[in-house]
Write a protein that holds these residues in place. Structure first.
Motif, PDB file in Angstrom:
ATOM      1  N   GLU A   1       0.831  -1.211   0.000  1.00 47.95           N
ATOM      2  CA  GLU A   1       0.000   0.000   0.000  1.00 47.95           C
ATOM      3  C   GLU A   1       0.869   1.266   0.000  1.00 47.95           C
ATOM      4  OE1 GLU A   1      -3.462   0.207   0.347  1.00 47.95           O
ATOM      5  OE2 GLU A   1      -4.130  -1.658   1.268  1.00 47.95           O
TER       6      GLU A   1
ATOM      7  N   SER B   1      -1.411   4.596  -0.369  1.00 52.65           N
ATOM      8  CA  SER B   1      -2.757   4.786   0.166  1.00 52.65           C
ATOM      9  C   SER B   1      -2.797   5.838   1.264  1.00 52.65           C
ATOM     10  CB  SER B   1      -3.335   3.465   0.665  1.00 52.65           C
ATOM     11  OG  SER B   1      -2.438   2.852   1.530  1.00 52.65           O
TER      12      SER B   1
ATOM     13  N   GLN C   1       0.112  10.979  -4.732  1.00 54.18           N
ATOM     14  CA  GLN C   1      -0.001   9.575  -5.147  1.00 54.18           C
ATOM     15  C   GLN C   1       0.395   9.412  -6.609  1.00 54.18           C
ATOM     16  OE1 GLN C   1      -3.725   7.518  -4.203  1.00 54.18           O
ATOM     17  NE2 GLN C   1      -4.013   7.090  -6.358  1.00 54.18           N
TER      18      GLN C   1
ATOM     19  N   SER D   1      -2.506  -3.402  -2.771  1.00 55.87           N
ATOM     20  CA  SER D   1      -3.339  -2.210  -2.663  1.00 55.87           C
ATOM     21  C   SER D   1      -4.793  -2.592  -2.453  1.00 55.87           C
ATOM     22  CB  SER D   1      -3.213  -1.371  -3.936  1.00 55.87           C
ATOM     23  OG  SER D   1      -4.021  -0.231  -3.839  1.00 55.87           O
ATOM     24  N   HIS D   2      -5.554  -1.638  -1.920  1.00 55.62           N
ATOM     25  CA  HIS D   2      -6.995  -1.868  -1.858  1.00 55.62           C
ATOM     26  C   HIS D   2      -7.680  -1.058  -2.959  1.00 55.62           C
ATOM     27  CE1 HIS D   2      -6.574   1.942   0.283  1.00 55.62           C
ATOM     28  NE2 HIS D   2      -7.798   2.172  -0.132  1.00 55.62           N
ATOM     29  N   ASP D   3      -6.881  -0.269  -3.696  1.00 54.65           N
ATOM     30  CA  ASP D   3      -7.451   0.653  -4.673  1.00 54.65           C
ATOM     31  C   ASP D   3      -7.394   0.016  -6.062  1.00 54.65           C
ATOM     32  OD1 ASP D   3      -7.911   2.689  -6.529  1.00 54.65           O
ATOM     33  OD2 ASP D   3      -7.172   4.213  -5.140  1.00 54.65           O
TER      34      ASP D   3
ATOM     35  N   VAL E   1     -16.800   0.330  -6.680  1.00 56.14           N
ATOM     36  CA  VAL E   1     -15.991   1.541  -6.849  1.00 56.14           C
ATOM     37  C   VAL E   1     -16.885   2.669  -7.313  1.00 56.14           C
ATOM     38  CG1 VAL E   1     -14.080   2.581  -8.114  1.00 56.14           C
ATOM     39  CG2 VAL E   1     -13.965   0.192  -7.399  1.00 56.14           C
TER      40      VAL E   1
ATOM     41  N   THR F   1     -13.828   7.218   4.067  1.00 61.32           N
ATOM     42  CA  THR F   1     -12.427   7.074   3.697  1.00 61.32           C
ATOM     43  C   THR F   1     -11.763   5.888   4.395  1.00 61.32           C
ATOM     44  OG1 THR F   1     -12.351   9.440   3.390  1.00 61.32           O
ATOM     45  CG2 THR F   1     -10.253   8.330   3.548  1.00 61.32           C
TER      46      THR F   1
ATOM     47  N   VAL G   1     -13.960  -0.698   0.191  1.00 59.65           N
ATOM     48  CA  VAL G   1     -14.732  -0.173  -0.937  1.00 59.65           C
ATOM     49  C   VAL G   1     -16.146  -0.759  -0.998  1.00 59.65           C
ATOM     50  CG1 VAL G   1     -13.601  -1.788  -2.491  1.00 59.65           C
ATOM     51  CG2 VAL G   1     -14.700   0.208  -3.426  1.00 59.65           C
TER      52      VAL G   1
ATOM     53  N   ASP H   1     -12.291  12.404  -2.850  1.00 52.16           N
ATOM     54  CA  ASP H   1     -12.488  11.406  -3.888  1.00 52.16           C
ATOM     55  C   ASP H   1     -13.549  11.884  -4.889  1.00 52.16           C
ATOM     56  OD1 ASP H   1     -13.201   9.184  -5.388  1.00 52.16           O
ATOM     57  OD2 ASP H   1     -12.853   7.796  -3.730  1.00 52.16           O
TER      58      ASP H   1
END
Lengths: 264, 637
Positions: free
Chosen positions: A176, A179, A186, A208-210, A254, B498, B502, B529
């Motif tokens: 991460e 993050s 970033q 990552s969680h993204d 998302v 945040t 997700v 975001d």
């Protein structure tokens, strides 16, 4: 077929459960994970909190010992206690960059550590290399004699990356790495990682969680949930034709109105 | 493209400067320095032999000829004995403290670092040492070794080892789990290098604090043993033995006991004051103003209230903010966290505030109900009107009447905002009974109903759960339930999703959206975001370095951003489904809000900057109904 650079087979790790007087239920953080990273490729590992992705990363670099399973480096099994040679080849970048820098050491001493202990460079060679490293991550050499608390999160992460690069590794495991950073910072770090990969032919394991970040950076992606990999596929396949229901849920979650409005 | 970062935050005032501000510590330091100087200089001073007896002058009073501080029962000069005695006492105390520090810290480091059985064995031994009353233990050691200064020194060292061992071990256990220790391992460092290079330097503050707070104690203990005749042996003078000798003559010649007593008092007070000063300096919990308790509402500088709004509030707005300025005053620096922020919020509308950390978006939200901590925060100007009523300068009880009632907050970290010792049901009940005249039972029924509405399964059971027993997503639902408890007109949500995964974020966003539609609640949503904004918000305002740089409807801003910052911020966010889109990072860092450049705050990072951007203050240009941009080139394509 050539050997994978780093290959993990059937890794297990659990925590707790060894009290003196009480028998607590151990937490099975990683259960039966197998992955392989090829030279110069980026393997993304996505998952939500508690999915075991950080534990997996720490096992790969040798910060945790797996309960069972094997890790191979170019076909050779690595010892439980990793050798200096292993650390020369495989390095790690932490999520919280500031906490990974010793507050009482100057940046110069922090960057010299791997040069000294892993490569055994002389003092003058170390001086040169440290300045090279700073240039690689776009930091000015004047910063070398400062202390970590004087740097912002993004700058600290650059120093973390410079330290990982110091011993000229072939694989960097990044847990991460962006993050905790603001989005404009970033992007700077992601571009830097891409540039370094092209320049040195590095392989990355990118945790990552993204999902969007992983999609931008990775060649192959593994999705983790409850300590297991539920789906592993090349990036394009995974994002366009997810097969596992959990991957589908993740992708659908998302918030992505920007995808259809942005024209930039 | 290359992002060479240039600015570094200004350094904090130096350690010595901060010590100098602590007047008590400086006073203690001066006392200590004076006493220590006298003791060190003893051989150089024109003093008579401290052990030379002069029986004709025995018990001479203070200020008698040849004996400034008088003489004791053998006619020995008190001044000389005090100076030499202080020298002995200080030396013994100091050596004992250093010995105890070295041995105790070593035991503590080894136990903490090695863990497992080494830790068990060492710390149980320390526990045994601590199980004896310390004076009895010291007496027993001296009794076994025989009286004498050196043996007293041993005894005091041994008795004080546990204090160091325990303090150091506790900190070591925490330090060895730090990321930088892991990083050192990956850098090829062995255990010994890690101990000395990574852990020991970070332990020094603890060792110094323990040392400075126990040193005075050890000097007292030395004096105590000498007083009992177990330390310094006659004729040698030390403060404790002099006190002991003077005790029997207290009525005849009180100065013989009084003078060493006073010196002991001075030395110990000096050491303790300096010790406290050092602790305040090195203890990280105290360094960041941990001793200052913020007031219940943000201070409002008096001229702020009188300042009238420029353009009138929109007639249909429920909340109308004009020219809000919230500054932080820290170390004689003024941080303009929020500068000249104006906006209107209408019923049922969702307004997004977008920005990076330090842009002032959270401080804007907290300022609305006076929740910015004072010190250091002060609202120095502007106007905040809720249904026509001015909130700035409102008396605290009236402000509290609004908080959590008509205007509710949802915070980013529900674990940090829920009380860990209260069940979540009780916490919702508390919010209800504070503002509505209902019984506990009615409130509980209402609370369970709210938990149902935010879709917590088995609400009736979960109401008696403690925050740590819930998952992150459920905790945030409790936070939302509390915000809804009194059916507010406005909900201010500060990055409520945040910290969430997700999939949980998607559920929470949907929940907020449904509630807003159902109840016509206005929502002020703070986030970094754009994806979240596009999903939830009707209008958006983008903040940078304390100012609004762009406003407009969400669709318009996302389709056609008119401030370079907005455009570039959107360009540097990876978007799911567009992996080929080139990321375009913004070079550099945002400016520090205590040293803002003249002109446009974004000028240093902007790719469209011209000379005119750096002159004067750039106004928020009106670009049509509800649309504005703080850029002099906003009209250019």
């Amino acid at each position: 077929m050539t050997h994978a650079l780093l290959e993990a087979a059937d890794l297990h790790k659990s925590f707790g459960g060894d009290g003196w007087f009480t028998k607590r239920q151990p937490v099975h953080a990683v259960r039966g994970v197998s992955i392989a990273v090829r030279p110069s490729e980026t393997l993304g590992i996505v998952g939500e909190s508690g999915s075991g992705k950080s534990t997996l990363a720490r096992m790969l670099v040798g910060l945790e010992t797996p309960d069972s399973g094997t890790i191979r480096m170019e076909g050779h099994a690595v010892a439980k206690r990793r050798s200096l040679d292993f650390h020369r080849q495989v390095q790690f970048v932490f999520q919280d960059a500031s906490s990974a820098l010793n507050p009482r050491k100057t940046i110069r001493r922090i960057l010299e550590d791997p040069l000294n202990h892993l490569l055994g460079l002389t003092r003058s060679r170390r001086r040169e290399r440290v300045e090279e490293l700073m240039a690689l991550v776009h930091l000015r050499p004047e910063f070398l004699d400062r202390y970590p608390h004087e740097f912002s999160g993004g700058q600290a992460q650059r120093i973390g990356i410079a330290r990982a690069l110091a011993a000229k590794p072939r694989l960097i495991v990044l847990d991460e790495p962006v993050s905790a950073l603001d989005v404009s910072i970033q992007a700077q770090i992601l571009l830097l990682l891409k540039k370094l990969q092209q320049e040195f032919g590095l392989a990355y394991v990118f945790i990552s969680h993204d999902l969007a970040v992983v999609e931008t950076l990775c060649d192959r992606v593994a999705v983790m949930r409850n300590g297991e990999i539920v789906e592993q596929a090349p990036r394009t396949t995974l994002f366009s034709q997810p097969r596992h229901p959990y991957t589908k849920t993740l992708l659908a979650s998302v918030p992505g109105g920007l995808a259809d409005t942005a024209t930039a | 493209m290359t992002a060479t970062t240039t600015t570094l935050p200004a350094a904090r005032p130096g350690t010595w400067a901060r010590f100098g501000r602590n007047q008590l510590a400086v006073a203690g330091g001066l006392i200590l320095a004076a006493v220590a100087l006298l003791a060190i200089a003893a051989p150089l001073l024109p003093l008579p032999d401290p052990n030379a007896t002069d029986l004709p002058n025995r018990l001479a009073p203070v200020f008698s000829a040849g004996h400034l501080l008088g003489a004791d029962h053998l006619g020995r000069d008190m001044l000389s004995r005090i100076v030499w005695g202080t020298r002995v006492s200080l030396a013994v105390g100091l050596i004992a403290a250093v010995t105890a520090a070295v041995i105790g810290s070593t035991i503590g480091i080894v136990a903490g670092f090695c863990g497992r059985w080494v830790d068990g064995v060492l710390m149980r031994a320390i526990d045994m040492l601590m199980a004896f009353p310390y004076l009895l233990l010291a007496l027993a050691i001296v009794a076994a070794l025989g009286p004498g200064l050196l043996n007293a020194l041993f005894a005091i060292s041994i008795v004080n080892i546990p204090f160091f061992a325990r303090a150091v071990r506790g900190v070591t256990v925490g330090l060895k789990r730090r990321d930088y220790v892991a990083a050192a391992r990956l850098s090829g460092q062995g255990n010994l290098t890690i101990l000395t290079g990574e852990i020991l330097p970070n332990l020094l503050p603890v060792i110094v604090i323990t040392f400075s707070t126990t040193l005075g104690w050890m000097i007292l203990e030395t004096a105590g043993l000498s007083f009992l005749g177990l330390g310094a042996q006659p004729p040698q003078a030390d403060l404790g033995s002099m006190l002991g000798e003077g005790r029997s003559l207290l009525l005849v010649a009180p100065h013989i006991a009084l003078i060493p007593g006073l010196v002991i008092l001075l030395v110990v007070i000096g050491i303790n004051l300096v010790g406290d000063g050092i602790r305040d300096l090195v203890d990280p919990r105290l360094a960041s103003g941990g001793l200052v308790r913020p007031g219940p509402a943000t201070a409002v500088a008096c001229d702020a209230i009188r300042q009238q709004a420029g353009n009138p509030a929109a007639p249909d707005a429920i909340l109308s903010v004009r020219n809000l300025r919230t500054h932080f005053l820290l170390n004689e620096e003024r941080y303009k966290a929020v500068d000249d922020v104006s906006f209107d919020l209408r019923p049922g509308e969702c307004l997004g505030i977008v920005g990076e950390s330090g842009s002032g978006k959270s401080v804007t939200a907290l300022s609305l109900l006076g929740l910015v901590p004072t010190p250091p925060g002060v609202i120095v100007g502007g106007s905040i009107r809720y249904r026509g009523q001015e909130l700035l300068g409102l008396p605290l009880p009236k402000l509290q009447e609004l908080r959590g009632n008509r205007i509710a907050f949802i915070f980013q970290d529900p674990l940090g905002t829920l009380n860990p010792l209260m069940t979540v049901g009780e916490q919702i009940v508390e919010t209800i009974t504070r503002h509505q005249g209902v019984t506990h039972a009615e409130a509980l029924t209402h609370a369970i109903g709210l938990m149902d509405r935010v879709r917590i399964p088995n609400a009736r059971d979960r109401a008696s759960a403690y925050p740590h027993e819930l998952s992150g997503g459920q905790r945030q639902r409790i936070g939302i339930a509390m915000a809804l408890a009194n059916d507010p007109d406005i909900i201010i949500a500060d990055e409520p999703t945040t910290a969430l995964d997700v999939t949980i974020q998607a559920e929470v966003l949907k929940l907020l959206q449904d509630l807003r539609r159902e109840r016509d609640t206005a929502l002020l949503f703070i986030t970094h975001d754009f994806g979240v904004v596009s999903e939830l918000c009707d209008r958006v305002m983008v903040m940078y370095a304390g100012r609004i740089v762009e406003t407009g409807t969400t669709a318009e801003v996302l389709r056609d951003p008119r401030h370079p910052y907005t455009r570039r911020l959107m360009a540097c966010v990876p978007v799911l489904g567009q992996p080929e889109r080139a990321l375009d990072a913004i070079p550099g860092l945002p400016p520090a809000v205590n040293h803002l450049p003249p002109g446009c705050h974004f000028a240093d990072r902007c790719d469209r900057v011209i000379d005119r951007c750096r002159i004067g203050s750039i106004p928020l240009e009106d670009l049509g109904p509800g649309r504005s941009s703080r850029c002099i080139r906003a009209f250019e394509p």
